[in-house]
Motif scaffolding. Structure first.
Motif, PDB file in Angstrom:
ATOM      1  N   THR A  36       0.831  -1.194   0.000  1.00  0.00           N
ATOM      2  CA  THR A  36       0.000   0.000   0.000  1.00  0.00           C
ATOM      3  C   THR A  36       0.870   1.249   0.000  1.00  0.00           C
ATOM      4  O   THR A  36       2.100   1.164   0.042  1.00  0.00           O
ATOM      5  N   ASP A  37       0.236   2.410  -0.046  1.00  0.00           N
ATOM      6  CA  ASP A  37       0.915   3.690   0.103  1.00  0.00           C
ATOM      7  C   ASP A  37       0.034   4.583   0.966  1.00  0.00           C
ATOM      8  O   ASP A  37      -0.978   4.137   1.522  1.00  0.00           O
ATOM      9  N   THR A  38       0.415   5.855   1.093  1.00  0.00           N
ATOM     10  CA  THR A  38      -0.341   6.761   1.964  1.00  0.00           C
ATOM     11  C   THR A  38      -1.789   6.905   1.507  1.00  0.00           C
ATOM     12  O   THR A  38      -2.720   6.907   2.321  1.00  0.00           O
ATOM     13  N   ALA A  39      -1.992   7.031   0.197  1.00  0.00           N
ATOM     14  CA  ALA A  39      -3.361   7.167  -0.318  1.00  0.00           C
ATOM     15  C   ALA A  39      -4.187   5.920  -0.022  1.00  0.00           C
ATOM     16  O   ALA A  39      -5.358   6.015   0.356  1.00  0.00           O
ATOM     17  N   GLY A  40      -3.573   4.751  -0.174  1.00  0.00           N
ATOM     18  CA  GLY A  40      -4.287   3.510   0.096  1.00  0.00           C
ATOM     19  C   GLY A  40      -4.730   3.417   1.546  1.00  0.00           C
ATOM     20  O   GLY A  40      -5.854   2.995   1.841  1.00  0.00           O
ATOM     21  N   ILE A  41      -3.857   3.820   2.459  1.00  0.00           N
ATOM     22  CA  ILE A  41      -4.210   3.794   3.882  1.00  0.00           C
ATOM     23  C   ILE A  41      -5.304   4.815   4.166  1.00  0.00           C
ATOM     24  O   ILE A  41      -6.257   4.551   4.916  1.00  0.00           O
ATOM     25  N   GLY A  42      -5.170   6.009   3.569  1.00  0.00           N
ATOM     26  CA  GLY A  42      -6.174   7.048   3.806  1.00  0.00           C
ATOM     27  C   GLY A  42      -7.564   6.626   3.361  1.00  0.00           C
ATOM     28  O   GLY A  42      -8.546   6.804   4.094  1.00  0.00           O
ATOM     29  N   TRP A  43      -7.650   6.048   2.158  1.00  0.00           N
ATOM     30  CA  TRP A  43      -8.947   5.583   1.675  1.00  0.00           C
ATOM     31  C   TRP A  43      -9.458   4.394   2.480  1.00  0.00           C
ATOM     32  O   TRP A  43     -10.666   4.226   2.665  1.00  0.00           O
ATOM     33  N   SER A  44      -8.551   3.577   2.988  1.00  0.00           N
ATOM     34  CA  SER A  44      -8.958   2.444   3.829  1.00  0.00           C
ATOM     35  C   SER A  44      -9.547   2.932   5.146  1.00  0.00           C
ATOM     36  O   SER A  44     -10.514   2.361   5.660  1.00  0.00           O
ATOM     37  N   VAL A  45      -8.960   3.998   5.704  1.00  0.00           N
ATOM     38  CA  VAL A  45      -9.521   4.602   6.916  1.00  0.00           C
ATOM     39  C   VAL A  45     -10.908   5.178   6.624  1.00  0.00           C
ATOM     40  O   VAL A  45     -11.831   5.079   7.448  1.00  0.00           O
ATOM     41  N   ALA A  46     -11.069   5.771   5.435  1.00  0.00           N
ATOM     42  CA  ALA A  46     -12.385   6.276   5.042  1.00  0.00           C
ATOM     43  C   ALA A  46     -13.399   5.139   4.943  1.00  0.00           C
ATOM     44  O   ALA A  46     -14.565   5.294   5.324  1.00  0.00           O
ATOM     45  N   ALA A  47     -12.956   3.982   4.431  1.00  0.00           N
ATOM     46  CA  ALA A  47     -13.849   2.822   4.373  1.00  0.00           C
ATOM     47  C   ALA A  47     -14.240   2.364   5.774  1.00  0.00           C
ATOM     48  O   ALA A  47     -15.390   1.977   6.014  1.00  0.00           O
TER      49      ALA A  47
END
Length: 301
Positions: free
Chosen positions: A146-157
């Motif tokens: 993953t990367d920062t964007a992937g983690i951010g969107w995962s937190v949004a999920a």
């Protein structure tokens, strides 16, 4: 086993299993416009539910205040359309396990957040059970690239998964599972259509292929109509803190369905994680205890 708890957890477990299996169906919709697919899914689900409710069954909608309608709109936007958008965005730069693991933390967030909002302390058994469920979800899925964007969107999920339960509770008392599901599906269809028009213009929806049609039918009928109604019916019996403990069924069902269609495997990590999820759910819901779990909690809005 506590009979009241059993009548609550069985529909919740089945609901989450249907949602988990729908992740495999999602793989067939990769080329279909996101917003258009969501609009079709939720629109079809709403239309399927209306005959089951009947004209007289719509009467409770007239008792809703502007605040209730705002809550329903937020539920559809955050817990349905937003959740699916966040998962899709996360998987652009992260492996599917990453949003899966973050969503698996929903029981821990709910076990802490809901009691604090109600002015009480988290129940130790529910909190410990939630931690076991989160550990089980991680064991089933592992952790991917993953990367920062992937983690951010995962937190949004994760926020969307929490919102799907927390935002619904005050309105669930007034509408019941079927009418609540129909109402939020109708709103979700409108919101997804508006999003599609804004992003993709008139091309936000097209005629699906036979495989895409099958995936959309699965999502509309089983994951949405059956899954949502069963979930909210279970929440009425065991309360939202205990209901979210069964999010661990999502990665288990996803792994099993992927293995059945030949896109994955179900080995020792998945079996171990399944046992952890089951142990956490049993501990948190008090399935083996004598006392019946609390019913829906939370302030009315």
């Amino acid at each position: 086993m506590n009979a009241n708890a059993l009548r609550g957890v069985l529909p919740i477990t089945l609901a989450y299993a249907l949602v988990g299996a729908s992740f495999t169906a999602n793989g067939l919709l990769g080329a279909y416009p996101y917003a258009g697919g969501q609009a079709l899914r939720y629109g079809a689900a709403c239309l399927l539910l209306l005959p089951l409710i009947g004209r007289g069954g719509l009467a409770p909608l007239r008792a809703l205040t502007a605040r209730h309608w705002a809550r329903l709109a937020a539920l559809a936007a955050v817990g349905m359309v937003g959740f699916n958008l966040a998962v899709l965005a996360a998987e652009r730069t992260a492996e599917p396990a990453v949003p899966g693991v973050l969503v698996g933390c929903a029981p821990v967030v709910v076990a802490v957040l809901v009691p604090l909002v109600d002015g009480r302390r988290p129940a130790p058994a529910v909190l410990y059970g939630a931690l076991l469920v989160a550990a089980g979800a991680f064991t089933v899925q592992g952790w991917g690239r993953t990367d920062t964007a992937g983690i951010g969107w995962s937190v949004a999920a994760l926020a969307g998964e929490v919102g799907f339960t927390v935002l619904a509770v005050p309105v669930l008392r007034l509408l019941g599972p079927r009418l609540l599901t129909a109402a939020v599906c109708g709103m979700g269809a409108v919101e997804a259509a508006l999003l599609g028009l804004a992003v993709d213009g008139s091309g936000f929806v097209r005629l699906p292929t036979p495989l895409e049609t099958g995936a959309l039918v699965w999502q509309a009928v089983l994951a949405t109509v059956v899954g949502f109604v069963l979930f909210y019916a279970g929440v009425q019996r065991v309360g939202m803190e205990r209901a979210t403990l069964f999010t661990g069924a999502i990665p288990i069902a996803a792994a099993l369905s992927a293995a059945l269609v030949g896109d994955g495997s179900f080995g020792l990590p998945q079996a171990t994680g399944s046992l952890l999820v089951g142990a956490g759910a049993a501990l948190g819901t008090g399935l083996l205890g004598r006392r019946a779990p609390a019913t829906v909690t939370g302030r009315a809005a």
